[in-house]
Write a protein that holds these residues in place. Structure first.
Motif, PDB file in Angstrom:
ATOM      1  N   UNK A 116       0.832  -1.211   0.000  1.00  0.00           N
ATOM      2  CA  UNK A 116       0.000   0.000   0.000  1.00  0.00           C
ATOM      3  C   UNK A 116       0.864   1.258   0.000  1.00  0.00           C
ATOM      4  N   UNK A 117       1.872   1.271   0.854  1.00  0.00           N
ATOM      5  CA  UNK A 117       2.767   2.430   0.918  1.00  0.00           C
ATOM      6  C   UNK A 117       3.572   2.576  -0.367  1.00  0.00           C
ATOM      7  N   UNK A 118       4.008   1.430  -0.924  1.00  0.00           N
ATOM      8  CA  UNK A 118       4.847   1.464  -2.133  1.00  0.00           C
ATOM      9  C   UNK A 118       4.093   2.032  -3.334  1.00  0.00           C
ATOM     10  N   UNK A 119       2.761   1.862  -3.350  1.00  0.00           N
ATOM     11  CA  UNK A 119       1.958   2.342  -4.478  1.00  0.00           C
ATOM     12  C   UNK A 119       1.539   3.799  -4.340  1.00  0.00           C
ATOM     13  N   UNK A 139     -11.452   3.389  -9.828  1.00  0.00           N
ATOM     14  CA  UNK A 139     -11.052   3.772 -11.185  1.00  0.00           C
ATOM     15  C   UNK A 139     -10.180   5.016 -11.226  1.00  0.00           C
ATOM     16  N   UNK A 140     -10.511   5.997 -10.379  1.00  0.00           N
ATOM     17  CA  UNK A 140      -9.745   7.244 -10.397  1.00  0.00           C
ATOM     18  C   UNK A 140      -8.352   7.094  -9.787  1.00  0.00           C
ATOM     19  N   UNK A 141      -8.100   5.955  -9.107  1.00  0.00           N
ATOM     20  CA  UNK A 141      -6.787   5.733  -8.484  1.00  0.00           C
ATOM     21  C   UNK A 141      -5.847   4.900  -9.357  1.00  0.00           C
ATOM     22  N   UNK A 142      -6.405   4.271 -10.379  1.00  0.00           N
ATOM     23  CA  UNK A 142      -5.606   3.343 -11.205  1.00  0.00           C
ATOM     24  C   UNK A 142      -4.422   4.041 -11.860  1.00  0.00           C
ATOM     25  N   UNK A 143      -4.669   5.183 -12.485  1.00  0.00           N
ATOM     26  CA  UNK A 143      -3.592   5.874 -13.196  1.00  0.00           C
ATOM     27  C   UNK A 143      -2.499   6.339 -12.231  1.00  0.00           C
ATOM     28  N   UNK A 144      -2.885   6.709 -11.008  1.00  0.00           N
ATOM     29  CA  UNK A 144      -1.878   7.119 -10.012  1.00  0.00           C
ATOM     30  C   UNK A 144      -1.005   5.935  -9.614  1.00  0.00           C
ATOM     31  N   UNK A 145      -1.653   4.777  -9.447  1.00  0.00           N
ATOM     32  CA  UNK A 145      -0.897   3.578  -9.050  1.00  0.00           C
ATOM     33  C   UNK A 145       0.088   3.153 -10.128  1.00  0.00           C
TER      34      UNK A 145
END
Length: 414
Positions: A288-291, A314-320
């Protein structure tokens, strides 16, 4: 005095070398013994007396006196007539000691001696240089740019040693001019013939780790430990840190007030984006921290295959995933798990969404690929983004992005 003068002429270049007089004299003895073996077949009956303090040496040849009619003389023998030229009262069977003057060996032999001596001293220097830099592997080193070539930069340190910085060991944004000071780690020492080749690297994870030691006092003092470092040189890095002292915030100490401590490291690495995270043995929390900066909904781990399914809105996918897939790639390397992104969202929305590849007749393949690099592979995932963010995170022009969004909007408005 003749020998002393010759020795001084041989050693005139030693002042530029890291070699003491005692070692020089030992090398001289070895060189002269080789010369004696070559000239006389053996050096067993020669004594070489060295005085390191004065820097001189004497060579004495011992021979047994034989009769004048002994025509088959050995190296260790001298006729009675020749012996009495040295001392008139010598007799057959006695031993004669006679000093050998280097000047008597002849000009060609002296030139050969000098060349052999230079070769031996270089060999000695190279051995010492190899040992010196072998002990420095993994340490930060600074040297000055001497020559810039297309595939390599040649550096010279304060002692005149040549250090190689290959193109593949340079950060992509590195640009050097003659006279620039360059920092990197000594990555290896290779023997090319008898000459050691010293290799520097600025792309190694070890370089970033050592920069943390240099720039952050708590890391240098051992209060904070760098547990792991992963990098895409010049682009992005992730550093996991930990501390046994609960009173110390390892991430805060490394980053500093408003990034003051890490700023120098970022600048050294060509503005490489560095994420510093708290290490933990709890693998779910670690992933979790690494992403970061993405917010993870949940994680499903398979210990046997070292894979983890990461569930994200969905809105977090591109950040990850990050620009060019760098964030998720480094997170996987840091944690040791292969990370699979699972998108979350309303069923209606997902059913209503369209894969970006469905628009291949209207949108060029390379543009679709650019969006995919940052985790955007559906129409709605792109339409949720801000145009200015997409310009920043991709290599696409604003006009191109607006054209794509117009095409996607027409699909849903049709």
């Amino acid at each position: 005095m003749e020998n002393l003068a010759l020795i001084d002429s041989f050693s005139e270049f030693k002042d530029d070398k890291l070699i003491d007089r005692v070692t020089l004299m030992a090398i001289l003895e070895d060189v002269f013994r080789n010369a004696l073996k070559k000239k006389f077949g053996s050096d067993d009956n020669f004594d070489i007396i060295i005085n390191p303090d004065k820097g001189d040496m004497e060579i004495w040849r011992r021979r047994v006196i034989v009769a004048d009619d002994d025509l088959d003389l050995e190296n260790e023998e001298i006729t009675l007539t020749e012996a009495r030229k040295i001392e008139p009262d010598f007799e057959i069977g006695e031993e004669v000691s006679e000093e050998v003057k280097l000047i008597d060996l002849g000009r060609r032999a002296i030139l050969a001696l000098r060349q052999n001596l230079i070769s031996k001293i270089h060999e000695h220097d190279n051995t010492n240089l190899y040992k010196q830099f072998k002990d420095l592997i993994g340490e930060i080193y600074t040297a000055e740019v001497h020559h810039v070539r297309p595939r390599v930069v040649i550096l010279i340190d304060d002692e005149g040693n040549e250090i190689i910085l290959p193109k593949e060991k340079q950060i992509p944004s590195d640009f050097f001019r003659k006279g620039d000071n360059v920092r990197g780690i000594i990555e290896g020492v290779e023997l090319k013939g008898n000459k050691p080749q010293i290799i520097m690297s600025r792309t190694s994870e070890k370089f970033l780790e050592k920069l943390f030691e240099q720039e952050i006092p708590e890391v240098f003092d051992g209060l904070i430990m760098v547990k792991n470092v992963v990098r895409i040189p010049g682009e992005k890095a992730k550093v996991a840190v930990d501390s046994y002292d609960d009173r110390i915030d390892p991430v805060g100490a490394c980053v500093g007030m408003k990034g003051s401590r890490i700023h120098g490291i970022v600048r050294e690495l060509g503005n490489e984006n560095i994420d510093v995270i708290n290490y933990t043995s709890n693998i779910q929390l670690y992933i979790t921290r690494a992403l970061s900066p993405a917010k993870v909904s949940s994680i499903k781990i398979n210990e046997e295959t070292k894979r983890a399914e990461v569930f994200l809105k969905l809105e977090e996918v591109s950040k990850a995933i990050g620009r060019g897939g760098h964030n998720i790639k480094l997170a996987g390397q840091l944690t040791g798990y292969e990370l699979d992104v699972i998108r979350e969202g309303s069923v209606a929305e997902e059913e209503d969404d369209v894969e970006l590849t469905e628009f291949s007749d209207e949108i060029d393949a390379w543009i679709i690929e650019e969006f995919a690099k940052i985790g955007l592979d559906t129409a709605r995932s792109i339409l949720k983004q801000e145009v200015k963010d997409l310009v920043r995170r991709t290599d696409l022009e604003e006009e191109t992005i607006l054209d794509v969004m117009r095409i996607l909007k027409d699909e849903f408005n049709a």
